[in-house]
Design an enzyme around this catalytic site. Sequence first.
Site, PDB file in Angstrom:
ATOM      1  N   CYS A   1     -17.215  32.335 -34.297  1.00 36.56           N
ATOM      2  CA  CYS A   1     -16.839  31.226 -33.425  1.00 36.56           C
ATOM      3  C   CYS A   1     -15.818  30.345 -34.146  1.00 36.56           C
ATOM      4  O   CYS A   1     -16.079  29.900 -35.263  1.00 36.56           O
ATOM      5  CB  CYS A   1     -18.074  30.409 -33.058  1.00 36.56           C
TER       6      CYS A   1
ATOM      7  N   ASP B   1       0.826  -1.203   0.000  1.00 36.46           N
ATOM      8  CA  ASP B   1       0.000   0.000   0.000  1.00 36.46           C
ATOM      9  C   ASP B   1       0.862   1.254   0.000  1.00 36.46           C
ATOM     10  O   ASP B   1       0.558   2.241  -0.652  1.00 36.46           O
ATOM     11  CB  ASP B   1      -0.910   0.026   1.239  1.00 36.46           C
ATOM     12  N   ALA B   2       1.958   1.192   0.766  1.00 35.51           N
ATOM     13  CA  ALA B   2       2.810   2.379   0.862  1.00 35.51           C
ATOM     14  C   ALA B   2       3.446   2.687  -0.492  1.00 35.51           C
ATOM     15  O   ALA B   2       3.523   3.843  -0.907  1.00 35.51           O
ATOM     16  CB  ALA B   2       3.892   2.158   1.909  1.00 35.51           C
ATOM     17  N   GLU B   3       3.860   1.638  -1.196  1.00 31.90           N
ATOM     18  CA  GLU B   3       4.452   1.860  -2.519  1.00 31.90           C
ATOM     19  C   GLU B   3       3.410   2.412  -3.485  1.00 31.90           C
ATOM     20  O   GLU B   3       3.686   3.285  -4.296  1.00 31.90           O
ATOM     21  CB  GLU B   3       5.030   0.553  -3.078  1.00 31.90           C
ATOM     22  N   TYR B   4       2.202   1.859  -3.364  1.00 32.82           N
ATOM     23  CA  TYR B   4       1.109   2.325  -4.215  1.00 32.82           C
ATOM     24  C   TYR B   4       0.832   3.802  -3.936  1.00 32.82           C
ATOM     25  O   TYR B   4       0.718   4.625  -4.839  1.00 32.82           O
ATOM     26  CB  TYR B   4      -0.140   1.477  -3.951  1.00 32.82           C
ATOM     27  N   ASP B   5       0.758   4.141  -2.654  1.00 34.03           N
ATOM     28  CA  ASP B   5       0.549   5.543  -2.264  1.00 34.03           C
ATOM     29  C   ASP B   5       1.616   6.434  -2.852  1.00 34.03           C
ATOM     30  O   ASP B   5       1.355   7.543  -3.311  1.00 34.03           O
ATOM     31  CB  ASP B   5       0.594   5.688  -0.739  1.00 34.03           C
TER      32      ASP B   5
ATOM     33  N   ASP C   1      -1.524  27.970   6.009  1.00 32.04           N
ATOM     34  CA  ASP C   1      -1.635  27.240   4.750  1.00 32.04           C
ATOM     35  C   ASP C   1      -1.227  25.787   4.960  1.00 32.04           C
ATOM     36  O   ASP C   1      -0.104  25.394   4.675  1.00 32.04           O
ATOM     37  CB  ASP C   1      -0.735  27.915   3.703  1.00 32.04           C
TER      38      ASP C   1
ATOM     39  N   CYS D   1     -17.680  26.735 -34.901  1.00 33.86           N
ATOM     40  CA  CYS D   1     -18.819  26.498 -35.790  1.00 33.86           C
ATOM     41  C   CYS D   1     -18.987  27.601 -36.819  1.00 33.86           C
ATOM     42  O   CYS D   1     -19.843  27.510 -37.693  1.00 33.86           O
ATOM     43  CB  CYS D   1     -20.107  26.318 -34.985  1.00 33.86           C
TER      44      CYS D   1
END
Length: 719
Positions: A418, A42-46, A129, A421
């Site tokens: 335009c 999961d950590a690698e995926y994250d 922030d 068109c």
Amino acid sequence: MSTKAVQKLTAREAEKELDRLAAEIAEHDRRYHAEDNPAISDAEYDALRRRNNEIEARFPDLIRPDSPSHRVGAAVSEKFAKVVHARPMLSLDNAFTDEDVTEFAARVRKFLGLKDDAELAFNCEPKIDGLSASLRYENGLFVQGATRGDGTEGEDITANLRTIKDIPLRLAGKPPKVLEARGEVYMSHREFAALNKRQEKEGKQTYANPRNSAAGSVRQLDPGITASRNLHFFAYTWGEVTALPAKTQWEMLQAFKDYGFKVNPLTKRVETIEAVLKFYRDIEGKRAALGYDIDGVVYKVDRLDYQERLGFVSRSPRWAIAHKFAAEQAETVLEDIDIQVGRTGKLAPVAKLKPVTVGGVVVQNATLHNEDEIRRLDARVGDTVVIQRAGDVIPQVVKVILEKRKRGAKEYEFPTRCPFCGSHAVREKDEKTGKEDVDRRCTGGLICPAQAVERLRYFVARPCFDIEGFGGVYIETLFDKGLLKEPADIFRLAKHPEKLNRALAERRAEMAAERRAASGKEEAKKSKKDDDEESKLVENLVAGIEARRTIQMDRFLNALGIRHVGETNARLIARHYDSIDALVTAMEGDGAIAELTEIQGIGEVVAEAIKDFFDEPHNRKVVKHLLGEVDVRPMPKVKTAGSPVAGKTVVFTGTLEKMTRPEAKAKAESLGAKVSGSVSAKTDLVVAGPGAGSKLKDAQKHNVQVIDEDAWLKMIEGL
Ligand code: IVH
């Protein structure tokens, strides 16, 4: 995985990597969901998703239509449990100038009916922030922490928040039984620099700015990582509280301190607008030396009883405003001016720029607003220009550096047709004021493909049908292939996945051919794996569409793209009519405009736009077809429990002495009442103050209950 620091990537490298990441993440998604056989942790995926997001943050122009980030939080949300906030987490309105601030204070006074010399204090706070979090304490113990999410529902990040030293696990003193403290998780400049250095050394991804890195650190599956990041927290507001320990914002912050929270030490309580503005300048002067990022200051009406009376407009409180710092600027070259056509036909000029970094983000496009603005700036292709970017606002061109203009630079001629068109593009005149509209609009209406595509894009977007994964390229592809002409087609297509499959496969082949032509290299043949991926994609798309066959009325109305009807107006209208059929029927009658303008917040212009929309046979057909495919749910009733006026139509007349008219209206509406300006047989209640005239007579005529202001206040006491 490439390990080059995101800040060091060139645009070309970034593009390549985004391409690779999209493919790689899609493959991991497939293994995880379809095969339940993930190849990475999961950590690698994250980390992959994070890198994708970071590259996109730096190169927003390179975001791919099939980017994993479009499925916002899809993967993450499966990992963190959802938390429904006991009170919504709101955002703030922005002020950019001193005048905006003065107007804010004037609005507050007007709403509360305070004279110019009546005391009105503000609590002034730096605007941190970082990322906001809500911390729930029960009997003084930290039991749950959540991200803001969409304001209504966030993610449960309790374990990670527990690792932040500024967050007390047990409150000191005598806190209320339930206390939700809210504030900002942030990272100091020093920690940010050290973290990026560590990451780089270990060959891991670096972060673009402290806010991103605070967010990334909190949304780790492994709290050990969060703990190593040395995050901080300032408390500045609250959600559910069983018994408020104070009567002002200032005292609340003091109470927070007593409970053991950190409160920003620069916070000040002031009593005049001059002092408010002085606070802004003082903080602006200290900004660089603070050691953490702030992007402005926040002013809050200090008295909590005033806050309560002022309440909220859509997602922001009337009692607070964020005064933002000036935007960051940079110089670059205007390489071209592109004209985009929006769903209302507006021709929007976009500056195509030589890529430049402004405040940590690479900018390639900026808005030029409209024809007059280009003329005012005298912007010409090839000019050196100053652009600016403030927070998440679209970058804009603010100035041309005339001294750097090349000889022979030609004045820009704004198109009068335009570009999509060929229809005339005109500036409408307001019948009443005789003023010309600032925007030039394509008159092609229903025949303009650009407008049609944009309308469809809007239809599937977040605040409308919110069809997951159905953005950008799909709409255009299906439209080009003639499979998607009107919104109902989306739902018809879901019943024919084979058509979707074929169209997308064709599109893929076309794209491959384009790439081949561009690179001169043969690409690997399409494999069985590609086929599988494609059908998985279509499967997801169909599921995304099917999930929206039932929709709430405000979203439905917003999705129709009626001029002047966005989220807010759509909600007002949806609340007024009991069902979509009732609205459609009402629009056929003579009293349509009169009824619409009775809705608080809906004026003539909006009412006419709605009526015009339903008068157009094509639009009626579009709505009818759509109603053949989807179910529209009426709006849930607001706070009906315990409200004696829920669903009732109330009229205020005469002089009110204890509240102002807007305040009375806002309160009644928050209790689920409809507030009307005139008395008719449909009126349930008239609240009459001294001096009430003809409306009182009308009430007698229609046998409507009449009460005075005190009786009204008594009736709604405690609600
Ligand atoms: S008050 C209902 N106070 O700014 C009041 N917000 O742009 C809600 N923020 O979502 C917020 N410093 O994440 C408040 N002193 C401060 C703040 C602050 C930073 C953030 C917060 C909010 C966002 C709104």
